[in-house]
Design a protein around this motif. Structure first.
Motif, PDB file in Angstrom:
ATOM      1  N   SER A  31      69.124  37.389 -64.874  1.00 11.94           N
ATOM      2  CA  SER A  31      69.102  38.032 -63.548  1.00 11.94           C
ATOM      3  C   SER A  31      70.472  37.981 -62.861  1.00 11.94           C
ATOM      4  CB  SER A  31      68.041  37.381 -62.648  1.00 11.94           C
ATOM      5  OG  SER A  31      66.766  37.471 -63.225  1.00 11.94           O
ATOM      6  N   ASN A  32      71.505  38.388 -63.624  1.00 12.27           N
ATOM      7  CA  ASN A  32      72.870  38.447 -63.092  1.00 12.27           C
ATOM      8  C   ASN A  32      73.420  37.096 -62.650  1.00 12.27           C
ATOM      9  OD1 ASN A  32      73.071  41.295 -63.449  1.00 12.27           O
ATOM     10  ND2 ASN A  32      71.968  41.610 -61.513  1.00 12.27           N
ATOM     11  N   GLN A  33      72.919  36.025 -63.251  1.00 10.60           N
ATOM     12  CA  GLN A  33      73.430  34.691 -62.988  1.00 10.60           C
ATOM     13  C   GLN A  33      73.539  33.927 -64.308  1.00 10.60           C
ATOM     14  OE1 GLN A  33      70.615  33.135 -60.124  1.00 10.60           O
ATOM     15  NE2 GLN A  33      71.767  33.979 -58.373  1.00 10.60           N
ATOM     16  N   LEU A  34      74.309  32.835 -64.288  1.00  9.47           N
ATOM     17  CA  LEU A  34      74.488  32.014 -65.481  1.00  9.47           C
ATOM     18  C   LEU A  34      73.438  30.909 -65.519  1.00  9.47           C
ATOM     19  CD1 LEU A  34      76.275  31.183 -67.961  1.00  9.47           C
ATOM     20  CD2 LEU A  34      77.547  29.718 -66.344  1.00  9.47           C
ATOM     21  N   SER A  35      72.793  30.746 -66.679  1.00  9.95           N
ATOM     22  CA  SER A  35      71.783  29.691 -66.855  1.00  9.95           C
ATOM     23  C   SER A  35      72.254  28.723 -67.937  1.00  9.95           C
ATOM     24  CB  SER A  35      70.436  30.303 -67.262  1.00  9.95           C
ATOM     25  OG  SER A  35      69.536  29.296 -67.679  1.00  9.95           O
ATOM     26  N   SER A  36      71.984  27.412 -67.712  1.00  9.37           N
ATOM     27  CA  SER A  36      72.343  26.394 -68.713  1.00  9.37           C
ATOM     28  C   SER A  36      71.214  26.169 -69.725  1.00  9.37           C
ATOM     29  CB  SER A  36      72.699  25.088 -68.009  1.00  9.37           C
ATOM     30  OG  SER A  36      71.595  24.616 -67.228  1.00  9.37           O
TER      31      SER A  36
END
Length: 378
Positions: A31-36
């Protein structure tokens, strides 16, 4: 100076693209964000491009947070076995130096991260800073790590965390930090300094066409400015002017300054001074044809050769002496008004003479006989 940014605004994917190196773990775009991710454990992400210098910074927005370790690092090597880390663990912000994979806390600031916080770590020389939302919360001096050009993110692998808007950049004076600028800054066309800082500027600024300084500052100006056609200085300031200003055709000074004027001004044909000044005038003024002085009243002396005019009036109105050679005219009047002229007196003249008496026009005769008779009374 190198700057790298990523807003992660692209389709969901486990492939972050060529600009990133996943040192450990499985990072992805969600969703247009960075996930770890959600695999657990601490994982590391590094920007593929290196910074140009060891004075650099890393910054990221924490879009979603949790009570686990998550933060940014700078001045690192390729796998952050050395560098500086600024992270939050749900209770406080902590600054670490990393040497040989060993983490040492060198500063902290109490407070849990909240969604929207912007975390930044910066290393410039031996000054290391940790920022939250643009405010330096920890500033320390540390020399454990002096070199390193890698920047990135380090976080626990959990789907509770999200990151956005990452920036990695070199730090130079005039942007952030205390890095010195080389002293090669020059002036722009408008006379402004092309850099901000303490760079020395060469004092080569000169005057513009309108006589104003083309730079702002203490640059020296050459004192070669001269007078313009109107006699005004071509430059503003204390520029020395040469004293060559002369009189114009109408006798006025052609310069507005302290330039000396030569005293060669002479009288015009009608006997007036050709300019106003304190310059001395030569005393060569003479009388005109009509006997009037050719100069205005003043101190110029007139020669005493003025003679009487045909009408007997003095030919000059001044203090000049007149020769006393006046004579009598045919009518017996003097040509001059001087009081010491001698007059010759002749025999008196009279229109009356004495002659014989004139005889009367009347005569006496014998009485005439009357027609009247006198009788005896009646």
């Amino acid at each position: 100076m190198t700057t790298f940014t990523d807003d992660f605004n692209r389709a969901d994917s486990t492939n972050l693209g060529a600009n990133w190196v996943e040192v450990s773990g499985d990072w992805s775009i969600v969703s247009n964000q960075l996930s770890s991710g959600s695999a657990g454990g601490t994982i590391i992400l590094r920007a593929a491009g290196a910074m140009a210098t060891s004075d650099n910074s890393a910054q990221v927005t924490i879009a979603a947070t949790a009570a686990v370790s998550h933060g940014v690092w700078c001045r690192g090597n390729s796998n952050i076995s050395q560098g500086y880390l600024w992270r939050n663990d749900g209770t406080s912000w902590n600054l670490f130096s990393v040497v040989g994979g060993s983490f040492t806390s060198i500063g902290s600031f109490a407070g849990a991260a909240v969604a929207g916080d912007v975390a930044k770590v910066q290393a410039v020389g031996s000054t290391i800073k940790g920022f939250v939302n643009g405010i330096a919360r920890v500033t320390v001096t540390d020399t454990n790590v002096t070199t390193g050009t890698s920047v990135g993110i380090r976080a626990e692998s959990t789907n509770l965390l999200r990151f956005d808007d990452f920036t990695g950049a070199d730090v130079t004076t005039g942007i952030t930090g205390d890095a010195a600028l080389s002293s090669t800054a020059t002036l722009s066309a408008a006379g402004l300094r092309a850099t901000s800082g303490s760079s020395v500027l060469a004092p080569t600024a000169s005057l513009t066409a309108d006589g104003t300084r083309s730079t702002a500052g203490a640059a020296g100006l050459a004192t070669s400015a001269s007078l313009t056609a109107a006699g005004q200085t071509a430059a503003v300031g204390n520029v020395t002017l040469t004293t060559t200003a002369a009189l114009s055709a109408n006798g006025q000074r052609s310069a507005q300054a302290d330039a000396s004027l030569t005293t060669t001004a002479s009288l015009t044909t009608h006997g007036q001074v050709a300019y106003s000044s304190t310059s001395a005038l030569t005393t060569t003024a003479t009388l005109t044809a009509d006997g009037a002085t050719a100069t205005p009243p003043g101190g110029a002396a007139l020669s005493v050769t003025a003679a009487l005019a045909a009408a007997g009036a003095t030919a000059a109105s001044s203090n000049s002496a007149l020769d006393a050679t006046a004579t009598l005219t045919a009518s017996g009047t003097t040509i001059t008004t001087h009081d010491d002229i001698d007059v010759t007196v002749g025999a008196p003249y009279s229109p009356w003479t004495v002659g014989q008496p004139y005889a009367s026009a009347w005569s006496v005769q014998v009485p005439q006989a009357s027609d009247w008779e006198v009788d005896a009374p009646c």
